[in-house]
Design an enzyme around this catalytic site. Structure first.
Site, PDB file in Angstrom:
ATOM      1  CG  ASN A 156       0.517  -2.462   4.863  1.00  0.00           C
ATOM      2  OD1 ASN A 156       0.804  -3.289   5.713  1.00  0.00           O
ATOM      3  ND2 ASN A 156       0.903  -2.543   3.611  1.00  0.00           N
ATOM      4  CB  THR A 184      -0.906   0.069   1.244  1.00  0.00           C
ATOM      5  OG1 THR A 184      -0.079   0.026   2.411  1.00  0.00           O
ATOM      6  CG2 THR A 184      -1.921  -1.054   1.271  1.00  0.00           C
ATOM      7  CB  CYS A 221       3.286   5.530   8.858  1.00  0.00           C
ATOM      8  SG  CYS A 221       4.775   4.517   8.893  1.00  0.00           S
ATOM      9  CE1 TYR A 222       5.981   1.150   6.730  1.00  0.00           C
ATOM     10  CE2 TYR A 222       5.292  -1.123   6.852  1.00  0.00           C
ATOM     11  CZ  TYR A 222       6.256  -0.159   7.039  1.00  0.00           C
ATOM     12  OH  TYR A 222       7.483  -0.507   7.516  1.00  0.00           O
ATOM     13  CB  THR A 223      -1.580   5.189   4.403  1.00  0.00           C
ATOM     14  OG1 THR A 223      -0.788   6.376   4.405  1.00  0.00           O
ATOM     15  CG2 THR A 223      -1.925   4.774   5.817  1.00  0.00           C
TER      16      THR A 223
END
Length: 115
Positions: A68, A23, A55-57
């Site tokens: 994510n 993502t 924060c994995y967007t």
């Protein structure tokens, strides 16, 4: 697949499966159904340790946010008793740097991206 004992009773695959690219960081978010198949294949191959982060967007083609943790959590739910899922929190990307905020209220609010 080889496995490693972490601590006294946490047995994980020697190779962890990093989910960031599904993502985040490598263009548009990948197709959810395809990533679900990839994660199932990883489990079949013997992976037991998976890594994600708040924060994995990314931004989907329709403008919605690809989270994510949601993708990975949903995809791995059938394996919840056989895998280890690690996540990181209190970090967000701001242009060329990272901002850290590990306050309790930030960590307890998983969908607050703009801390």
């Amino acid at each position: 697949m080889e496995y490693r004992m972490l601590g006294k009773d946490l047995n994980v695959s020697a190779i962890g499966f990093g989910c960031m690219g599904m993502t985040h960081a490598f263009g548009a978010p990948a197709d959810t159904k395809e990533m679900t198949r990839v994660l199932a294949q990883a489990v079949d191959m013997g992976y037991t340790y998976f890594d994600t982060a708040q924060c994995y967007t990314g931004v989907n083609a329709d403008g919605s946010i690809a989270y994510n943790e949601e993708l990975v959590g949903t995809a791995l739910k059938p394996y919840r008793n056989t895998i280890i899922l690690a996540t990181k929190c209190g970090v967000r990307h701001l242009g060329e740097h990272l901002e850290m905020d590990s306050r309790r209220e930030t960590i307890r609010n998983p969908y607050r991206i703009d801390f």
